[in-house]
Structure formats: structure tokens, C-alpha cells
Scaffold this motif. Structure first.
Motif, PDB file in Angstrom:
ATOM      1  N   ASN A 102       1.045  -1.318  -0.131  1.00  0.00           N
ATOM      2  CA  ASN A 102       0.254  -0.163   0.264  1.00  0.00           C
ATOM      3  C   ASN A 102       0.990   1.288   0.120  1.00  0.00           C
ATOM      4  OD1 ASN A 102      -2.385  -1.472   0.081  1.00  0.00           O
ATOM      5  ND2 ASN A 102      -1.884  -2.241   2.686  1.00  0.00           N
ATOM      6  N   ASP A 103       0.139   2.068  -0.589  1.00  0.00           N
ATOM      7  CA  ASP A 103       1.447   3.822  -0.427  1.00  0.00           C
ATOM      8  C   ASP A 103       1.406   3.788   0.969  1.00  0.00           C
ATOM      9  OD1 ASP A 103       1.722   3.828  -3.663  1.00  0.00           O
ATOM     10  OD2 ASP A 103      -0.033   4.270  -3.269  1.00  0.00           O
ATOM     11  N   TYR A 104       2.520   4.114   0.771  1.00  0.00           N
ATOM     12  CA  TYR A 104       2.545   5.695   2.196  1.00  0.00           C
ATOM     13  C   TYR A 104       1.889   6.315   2.445  1.00  0.00           C
ATOM     14  CZ  TYR A 104       6.084   2.773   4.566  1.00  0.00           C
ATOM     15  OH  TYR A 104       6.781   1.416   4.582  1.00  0.00           O
ATOM     16  N   VAL A 105       1.707   7.588   3.306  1.00  0.00           N
ATOM     17  CA  VAL A 105       0.111   8.567   3.039  1.00  0.00           C
ATOM     18  C   VAL A 105       1.353   9.741   4.120  1.00  0.00           C
ATOM     19  CG1 VAL A 105      -2.347   9.348   3.986  1.00  0.00           C
ATOM     20  CG2 VAL A 105      -1.686   6.779   3.101  1.00  0.00           C
ATOM     21  N   TYR A 106       0.450  10.986   2.788  1.00  0.00           N
ATOM     22  CA  TYR A 106       1.634  12.279   3.666  1.00  0.00           C
ATOM     23  C   TYR A 106       0.033  12.737   3.353  1.00  0.00           C
ATOM     24  CZ  TYR A 106       4.813  16.432   3.267  1.00  0.00           C
ATOM     25  OH  TYR A 106       5.129  17.775   3.182  1.00  0.00           O
ATOM     26  N   LEU A 107       0.298  13.783   4.169  1.00  0.00           N
ATOM     27  CA  LEU A 107      -0.542  14.809   4.452  1.00  0.00           C
ATOM     28  C   LEU A 107       0.459  16.439   5.005  1.00  0.00           C
ATOM     29  CD1 LEU A 107      -3.505  13.273   6.034  1.00  0.00           C
ATOM     30  CD2 LEU A 107      -3.100  14.297   3.518  1.00  0.00           C
ATOM     31  N   TYR A 108       0.170  17.330   3.770  1.00  0.00           N
ATOM     32  CA  TYR A 108       0.387  19.036   4.651  1.00  0.00           C
ATOM     33  C   TYR A 108      -0.905  20.129   4.671  1.00  0.00           C
ATOM     34  CZ  TYR A 108       3.058  22.958   5.768  1.00  0.00           C
ATOM     35  OH  TYR A 108       3.700  24.346   6.071  1.00  0.00           O
ATOM     36  N   PRO A 109      -1.381  20.628   5.487  1.00  0.00           N
ATOM     37  CA  PRO A 109      -0.604  20.435   6.623  1.00  0.00           C
ATOM     38  C   PRO A 109      -1.243  18.814   7.181  1.00  0.00           C
ATOM     39  CG  PRO A 109      -2.218  21.806   6.090  1.00  0.00           C
ATOM     40  CD  PRO A 109      -2.034  21.451   4.989  1.00  0.00           C
ATOM     41  N   GLY A 110      -0.588  18.615   8.495  1.00  0.00           N
ATOM     42  CA  GLY A 110      -0.674  16.688   8.935  1.00  0.00           C
ATOM     43  C   GLY A 110      -2.030  17.374   9.655  1.00  0.00           C
ATOM     44  N   LYS A 112      -2.966  15.543  12.441  1.00  0.00           N
ATOM     45  CA  LYS A 112      -2.530  14.957  13.992  1.00  0.00           C
ATOM     46  C   LYS A 112      -1.902  15.707  14.110  1.00  0.00           C
ATOM     47  CE  LYS A 112      -4.768  11.672  14.733  1.00  0.00           C
ATOM     48  NZ  LYS A 112      -5.655  10.994  16.393  1.00  0.00           N
ATOM     49  N   ASN A 113      -0.868  16.946  12.736  1.00  0.00           N
ATOM     50  CA  ASN A 113      -0.026  17.531  13.235  1.00  0.00           C
ATOM     51  C   ASN A 113       0.326  18.762  12.151  1.00  0.00           C
ATOM     52  OD1 ASN A 113       2.111  16.271  14.608  1.00  0.00           O
ATOM     53  ND2 ASN A 113       2.761  15.453  12.925  1.00  0.00           N
ATOM     54  N   PRO A 114      -0.875  19.800  13.010  1.00  0.00           N
ATOM     55  CA  PRO A 114      -1.933  21.198  11.887  1.00  0.00           C
ATOM     56  C   PRO A 114      -0.533  22.015  11.447  1.00  0.00           C
ATOM     57  CG  PRO A 114      -2.858  20.932  14.083  1.00  0.00           C
ATOM     58  CD  PRO A 114      -1.910  19.288  13.762  1.00  0.00           C
ATOM     59  N   ASP A 115       0.760  21.815  12.688  1.00  0.00           N
ATOM     60  CA  ASP A 115       1.043  22.604  12.097  1.00  0.00           C
ATOM     61  C   ASP A 115       2.932  22.543  11.446  1.00  0.00           C
ATOM     62  OD1 ASP A 115       0.054  24.843  13.482  1.00  0.00           O
ATOM     63  OD2 ASP A 115       1.026  23.836  15.314  1.00  0.00           O
ATOM     64  N   GLY A 116       2.695  21.100  11.226  1.00  0.00           N
ATOM     65  CA  GLY A 116       3.486  20.029  10.312  1.00  0.00           C
ATOM     66  C   GLY A 116       3.379  19.536   9.371  1.00  0.00           C
ATOM     67  N   PHE A 117       3.093  17.897   9.080  1.00  0.00           N
ATOM     68  CA  PHE A 117       3.119  16.887   8.170  1.00  0.00           C
ATOM     69  C   PHE A 117       3.047  15.779   9.134  1.00  0.00           C
ATOM     70  CE2 PHE A 117       7.743  16.871   8.581  1.00  0.00           C
ATOM     71  CZ  PHE A 117       7.562  15.214   8.787  1.00  0.00           C
ATOM     72  N   ASP A 118       2.147  14.793   8.518  1.00  0.00           N
ATOM     73  CA  ASP A 118       1.783  13.422   8.862  1.00  0.00           C
ATOM     74  C   ASP A 118       1.995  12.734   7.589  1.00  0.00           C
ATOM     75  OD1 ASP A 118       0.443  14.912  10.909  1.00  0.00           O
ATOM     76  OD2 ASP A 118      -1.430  14.271  10.185  1.00  0.00           O
ATOM     77  N   VAL A 119       2.897  11.686   8.185  1.00  0.00           N
ATOM     78  CA  VAL A 119       3.313  10.911   7.240  1.00  0.00           C
ATOM     79  C   VAL A 119       3.179   8.892   8.101  1.00  0.00           C
ATOM     80  CG1 VAL A 119       5.665   9.072   6.156  1.00  0.00           C
ATOM     81  CG2 VAL A 119       5.101  11.809   6.526  1.00  0.00           C
ATOM     82  N   LYS A 120       2.056   8.140   7.958  1.00  0.00           N
ATOM     83  CA  LYS A 120       2.148   7.516   8.219  1.00  0.00           C
ATOM     84  C   LYS A 120       1.428   5.875   7.157  1.00  0.00           C
ATOM     85  CE  LYS A 120      -3.373   8.063   8.105  1.00  0.00           C
ATOM     86  NZ  LYS A 120      -4.222   7.352   9.092  1.00  0.00           N
ATOM     87  N   SER A 121       1.470   4.952   7.555  1.00  0.00           N
ATOM     88  CA  SER A 121       1.023   3.562   6.426  1.00  0.00           C
ATOM     89  C   SER A 121      -0.410   3.132   7.235  1.00  0.00           C
ATOM     90  CB  SER A 121       2.435   2.847   7.014  1.00  0.00           C
ATOM     91  OG  SER A 121       2.283   1.335   6.914  1.00  0.00           O
ATOM     92  N   ASN A 122      -1.429   2.570   6.633  1.00  0.00           N
ATOM     93  CA  ASN A 122      -2.671   2.169   6.777  1.00  0.00           C
ATOM     94  C   ASN A 122      -2.008   1.081   7.491  1.00  0.00           C
ATOM     95  OD1 ASN A 122      -3.702   4.681   6.579  1.00  0.00           O
ATOM     96  ND2 ASN A 122      -3.860   3.634   4.261  1.00  0.00           N
ATOM     97  N   GLY A 123      -1.132   0.707   8.031  1.00  0.00           N
ATOM     98  CA  GLY A 123      -0.779  -1.075   8.818  1.00  0.00           C
ATOM     99  C   GLY A 123      -1.083  -2.427   7.286  1.00  0.00           C
ATOM    100  N   ASP A 125      -3.856  -4.108   7.679  1.00  0.00           N
ATOM    101  CA  ASP A 125      -5.704  -4.592   7.024  1.00  0.00           C
ATOM    102  C   ASP A 125      -4.807  -3.052   5.643  1.00  0.00           C
ATOM    103  OD1 ASP A 125      -5.903  -1.470   8.693  1.00  0.00           O
ATOM    104  OD2 ASP A 125      -7.524  -2.666   9.407  1.00  0.00           O
ATOM    105  N   GLY A 126      -4.783  -2.267   5.578  1.00  0.00           N
ATOM    106  CA  GLY A 126      -5.138  -0.806   4.944  1.00  0.00           C
ATOM    107  C   GLY A 126      -5.766  -0.282   4.727  1.00  0.00           C
ATOM    108  N   GLN A 127      -6.139  -0.712   6.002  1.00  0.00           N
ATOM    109  CA  GLN A 127      -7.332   0.746   6.173  1.00  0.00           C
ATOM    110  C   GLN A 127      -6.967   1.895   7.253  1.00  0.00           C
ATOM    111  OE1 GLN A 127     -10.425  -0.046   5.042  1.00  0.00           O
ATOM    112  NE2 GLN A 127      -9.574  -1.225   3.677  1.00  0.00           N
ATOM    113  N   PRO A 128      -7.178   3.105   6.702  1.00  0.00           N
ATOM    114  CA  PRO A 128      -7.157   4.154   7.678  1.00  0.00           C
ATOM    115  C   PRO A 128      -7.827   4.710   8.998  1.00  0.00           C
ATOM    116  CG  PRO A 128      -8.307   5.188   5.603  1.00  0.00           C
ATOM    117  CD  PRO A 128      -8.357   3.792   5.726  1.00  0.00           C
ATOM    118  N   GLY A 129      -6.557   5.243  10.117  1.00  0.00           N
ATOM    119  CA  GLY A 129      -8.054   5.574  11.030  1.00  0.00           C
ATOM    120  C   GLY A 129      -7.769   4.307  11.819  1.00  0.00           C
ATOM    121  N   THR A 130      -7.070   3.085  12.214  1.00  0.00           N
ATOM    122  CA  THR A 130      -7.457   1.885  12.851  1.00  0.00           C
ATOM    123  C   THR A 130      -6.451   1.041  13.385  1.00  0.00           C
ATOM    124  OG1 THR A 130      -6.157   0.382  10.628  1.00  0.00           O
ATOM    125  CG2 THR A 130      -8.478   0.616  11.038  1.00  0.00           C
ATOM    126  N   GLU A 131      -6.521   0.481  14.835  1.00  0.00           N
ATOM    127  CA  GLU A 131      -5.140   1.083  15.403  1.00  0.00           C
ATOM    128  C   GLU A 131      -4.015  -0.121  14.799  1.00  0.00           C
ATOM    129  OE1 GLU A 131      -7.391  -3.199  15.317  1.00  0.00           O
ATOM    130  OE2 GLU A 131      -8.298  -1.216  15.321  1.00  0.00           O
TER     131      GLU A 131
END
Length: 137
Positions: A102-110, A112-123, A125-131
Motif C-alpha cells: 500500500n502507498d505511504y500516506v503524506y499530508l501537509y498540513p497534517g 494530527k500535526n496541523p503545524d507540520g506534516f503526517d506520514v503514515k502507513s495504514n498497516g 489491514d490497509g484501512q486508514p484510522g484503525t489501531e
């Protein structure tokens, strides 16, 4: 005479019971190895994804900010970091994917980090926002 009986017994080879015992022992060894390898594979994938997220954040995004004076936009994403040599693609198509393809996710502004950026893997299960999400925050 006794030595000739021993010689004939040795020449006969192994009995069916002996062969079955050997096969059972080999099966037990193989199952023990398989259980340990499968558990280690999942653990290794999680560690690789966590390392990748930190490398993308530190060696990619932060290095881009130092050199260019800004963070990449969400639209530019990780693609610009690869194009400009801050990151190296791990796929033949020139992208960076996590161990679960799965693609890594990059968000700016983030988010979780509205003053910076977020980088994440959906893990796994490939589903965003899970544990099982793996994030840089």
C-alpha cells in the motif's frame, strides 16, 4: 555365525516403523520452524514500516524543508521527494510502498500535526484510522 546374522540385519535396511519415526520427527521440526518464521515475518513487516515512516519523515520531508524552505504539498506528496533525490523508490513504478504493498500516506498540513506534516502507513489491514496504523506522530 552370530556376525553373519548381524551383517544380514544391517543389509536389510530400515524397517517401516523406523522410517515413520524419522518422518514424524522431521514433521515436528518443520512445524516448529514454520511457527517461528511466520511470527517473525509479521514482526519484521511492522518494524520495516515503522522505520520507513521515520525515514520518510526525517530523510525525506525534513530534508526537503531544509533545502527548499518549505514542506512538500499534499498534492506533490512523496513523488517530489523521489524525483528530487531525497528518497529512493522501492517499487519498479517509482513509488514507495509499505510491506503490504500500500502507498505511504503524506499530508501537509497534517491531520494530527496541523503545524507540520503526517506520514503514515495504514498497516497490515490497509484501512486508514484503525489501531494498526503506523505513524510519525
Amino acid at each position: 555365525m552370530k556376525s553373519s546374522k548381524l551383517a544380514r540385519a544391517a543389509a536389510r535396511g530400515m524397517t517401516l516403523i523406523e522410517i515413520m519415526v524419522v518422518l514424524v520427527i522431521l514433521g515436528l521440526i518443520a512445524s516448529a520452524v514454520a511457527v517461528n518464521v511466520i511470527g517473525r515475518q509479521k514482526e519484521a513487516e511492522l518494524k520495516k514500516a515503522a522505520t520507513d515512516v521515520q525515514n520518510i519523515a526525517n530523510q525525506g520531508v525534513d530534508a526537503f524543508r531544509v533545502m527548499r524552505g518549505r514542506y512538500p504539498s499534499t498534492e506533490e506528496g512523496l513523488r517530489i521527494l523521489i524525483q528530487e533525490g531525497f528518497l529512493k523508490a522501492n517499487q519498479p513504478d517509482g513509488s514507495i510502498k509499505d510491506p503490504w504493498r500500500n502507498d505511504y500516506v503524506y499530508l501537509y498540513p497534517g491531520q494530527k500535526n496541523p503545524d507540520g506534516f503526517d506520514v503514515k502507513s495504514n498497516g497490515p489491514d490497509g484501512q486508514p484510522g484503525t489501531e494498526d496504523d503506523i505513524v510519525n506522530y
